[in-house]
Design a protein around this motif. Structure first.
Motif, PDB file in Angstrom:
ATOM      1  N   ASN A 287      -3.579   2.499  -5.201  1.00  0.00           N
ATOM      2  CA  ASN A 287      -2.453   1.579  -5.074  1.00  0.00           C
ATOM      3  C   ASN A 287      -2.472   0.610  -6.253  1.00  0.00           C
ATOM      4  O   ASN A 287      -3.521   0.039  -6.558  1.00  0.00           O
TER       5      ASN A 287
ATOM      6  N   LYS B 292       0.845  -1.191   0.000  1.00  0.00           N
ATOM      7  CA  LYS B 292       0.000   0.000   0.000  1.00  0.00           C
ATOM      8  C   LYS B 292       0.885   1.247   0.000  1.00  0.00           C
ATOM      9  O   LYS B 292       1.387   1.674   1.037  1.00  0.00           O
ATOM     10  N   ILE B 293       1.050   1.825  -1.179  1.00  0.00           N
ATOM     11  CA  ILE B 293       1.846   3.055  -1.272  1.00  0.00           C
ATOM     12  C   ILE B 293       1.189   4.166  -0.457  1.00  0.00           C
ATOM     13  O   ILE B 293       1.871   5.000   0.146  1.00  0.00           O
ATOM     14  N   THR B 294      -0.143   4.156  -0.424  1.00  0.00           N
ATOM     15  CA  THR B 294      -0.874   5.203   0.298  1.00  0.00           C
ATOM     16  C   THR B 294      -0.606   5.179   1.806  1.00  0.00           C
ATOM     17  O   THR B 294      -0.884   6.154   2.494  1.00  0.00           O
TER      18      THR B 294
ATOM     19  N   GLU C 245      -6.425   3.008 -11.697  1.00  0.00           N
ATOM     20  CA  GLU C 245      -5.429   3.094 -10.639  1.00  0.00           C
ATOM     21  C   GLU C 245      -4.670   4.415 -10.771  1.00  0.00           C
ATOM     22  O   GLU C 245      -3.989   4.644 -11.768  1.00  0.00           O
TER      23      GLU C 245
ATOM     24  N   SER D 120      -4.000  -3.755  -6.519  1.00  0.00           N
ATOM     25  CA  SER D 120      -4.763  -4.022  -5.299  1.00  0.00           C
ATOM     26  C   SER D 120      -5.806  -5.119  -5.521  1.00  0.00           C
ATOM     27  O   SER D 120      -6.196  -5.405  -6.664  1.00  0.00           O
TER      28      SER D 120
ATOM     29  N   SER E 267      -7.172   2.495  -0.629  1.00  0.00           N
ATOM     30  CA  SER E 267      -6.306   1.352  -0.325  1.00  0.00           C
ATOM     31  C   SER E 267      -6.454   0.236  -1.345  1.00  0.00           C
ATOM     32  O   SER E 267      -5.506  -0.477  -1.651  1.00  0.00           O
TER      33      SER E 267
ATOM     34  N   GLU F  11      -1.878   6.526  -9.060  1.00  0.00           N
ATOM     35  CA  GLU F  11      -0.787   6.419  -8.092  1.00  0.00           C
ATOM     36  C   GLU F  11      -0.305   7.808  -7.681  1.00  0.00           C
ATOM     37  O   GLU F  11       0.471   8.441  -8.383  1.00  0.00           O
TER      38      GLU F  11
ATOM     39  N   SER G  95      -5.090  11.270  -2.264  1.00  0.00           N
ATOM     40  CA  SER G  95      -5.922  10.177  -2.785  1.00  0.00           C
ATOM     41  C   SER G  95      -7.356  10.647  -3.000  1.00  0.00           C
ATOM     42  O   SER G  95      -7.959  10.401  -4.054  1.00  0.00           O
TER      43      SER G  95
END
Length: 274
Positions: A166, A6-8, A180, A169, A140, A182, A196
């Motif tokens: 992300n 999860k980059i977030t 998506e 996912s 997420s 990013e 986000s």
């Protein structure tokens, strides 16, 4: 999904925010926000595919459902609620469901997003069918309420899309048309109401507006089907009619607008009489 990251949720690239001046905080947040439209731009091919199939389904009489939790759900509610007044479509054509129901629009509802069956239960309240399209929204990409709903939609032959922040996912994996975006780690670690959420708002604007244009709810660049809910909109509509009919009389144009209820219908009827 063992390699899913999860980059977030990754740590902010900024440290010791409490020691920054107000000007520093605002400037650095703004600098982060500037990156969001560029991230959305990269997702335009994905957005285009979803809009194309969505327009086809809605032209054939289908509805658009958004489903999300927390910030994502609230943004969905905003977008859906603005379609009728902006484009003159009936309430019930674009529907937003949020985990925890209406209460969750203004308050956090504990554990609502963790119920993987409730999303599908909520969709069934609207007699959803394979004519409709469901877009799941979750920064997420792991929200059980949303994923469970889309999994059931697939079992029932209902086309699905998703908006996540992300890559790779679980939500994007289950969706027919994943989007998506990013945006990277948040300014405040894990606060996905920031970049986000901003990206989701932009994508929702793009989806609903482009679909409504495909459905013929906009002419030239004008909201000719907007609901006349206040004096500002009545004035705007009156001036549109004056322009379209080459009419100098403001009161006559306003009378036509109020008589027929929309710019489009007023112009059509005036043209028919002329």
């Amino acid at each position: 999904m063992s390699d899913f990251i999860k980059i977030t949720e990754q740590p902010s690239t900024y440290r010791h925010l409490e020691k920054m001046t107000i000007a520093e905080l605002l400037t650095k947040m703004n600098n982060e926000d500037k990156t969001v439209p560029l991230a959305v731009e990269k997702a335009i091919p994905q957005i285009e595919k979803l809009v194309a199939v969505l327009a086809d389904k809605m032209l054939a009489g289908g509805r658009l459902f958004y489903i999300g939790a927390g910030t994502s759900g609230r943004l969905a509610v905003v977008d859906a609620s603005e379609c009728p007044p902006t484009f003159g479509v009936p309430y019930g054509l674009v529907i937003a469901l949020i985990a925890g129901g209406d209460e969750a629009i203004t308050k956090a509802v504990e554990n609502a997003e963790d119920d993987s069956q409730k999303g599908w239960d909520d969709l069934q309240q609207y007699n959803i069918t394979d004519k409709d399209v469901v877009i799941g929204i979750a920064a997420s990409g792991t929200t059980p309420y949303v994923i469970g709903a889309l999994e059931e939609c697939k079992r029932h032959g209902i086309i699905t899309g998703s908006i996540t922040n992300n890559p790779g996912s679980p939500l994007a994996t289950v969706a027919d048309f994943p989007i998506e975006v990013e945006v990277g780690p948040e300014f405040v670690t894990g606060s996905t109401r920031m970049k986000s959420g901003t990206s989701q708002k932009l994508v929702l604007n793009m989806i609903s507006t482009s679909v409504m244009i495909q459905l013929g709810r906009v002419e030239d660049n004008k909201m000719v089907n907007m609901q006349l809910t206040n004096e500002k909109l009545i004035d705007r509509g009156t001036k549109m009619i004056m322009e379209k009919l080459d009419l100098a009389d403001y009161e006559k144009a306003k009378g036509l607008l109020l008589q027929f209820g929309s710019v489009k219908k007023a112009v059509e009827n005036a043209g028919a009489k002329g």
